[in-house]
Write a protein that holds these residues in place. Sequence first.
Motif: not given
Length: 131
Positions: A28-50
Motif C-alpha cells: 500500500r503506497y503513499h506519496e507526498r511532496h516527492g516522498q514515498i512510503w509503503a506498508e506491505y505484507e503477504g506470502g512469506d512477508v509478515a510485515r514490511g516497510h519501505l
Amino acid sequence: MARSLDGLVLSPVADQAPGQVGTLTRFRYHERHGQIWAEYEGGDVARGHLVGTRAGDRLDFRYVQLRTDGSTASGHCVSVVVELPDGRLRLEESWEWESSEGSGTSVVEEVPREPGDPSWSGLFSDGSSDA
C-alpha cells in the motif's frame, strides 16, 4: 510523469525465491511532496516497510521486512514508474539486499480497485483498509 502512487495497492506479477515478496504480497503506497512510503505484507512477508523519494518516474527507496519465519531482511531498490495501456501503474524494479548477498529485478503492478476485491478488503493486520 505518471500519476501519483498515493493510495494505490500494488502486487508482484511473479513469485521470487522463498522468504521474499511474491504474488500474495500487497504493497500500500503513499506519496507526498516527492516522498514515498509503503506498508506491505503477504506470502512469506509478515510485515514490511519501505521509504524513499520520487523524482519524475524514478523511485529510490530502502525497505525492511519481517518474514513469517521470524527473520528480518533489508535492502535498496530503484524503480521506474510506467503507466500501462489500461491506465494502471507498473514499477520496474532493480533491488539489492543490504542484509545479505543477492540482487535482482522484479515487476509490481497496480491491483485494480473493485468492490469486494479481496486484494483491498482486510489489508494489513492492523485492520486498516481503503475498502
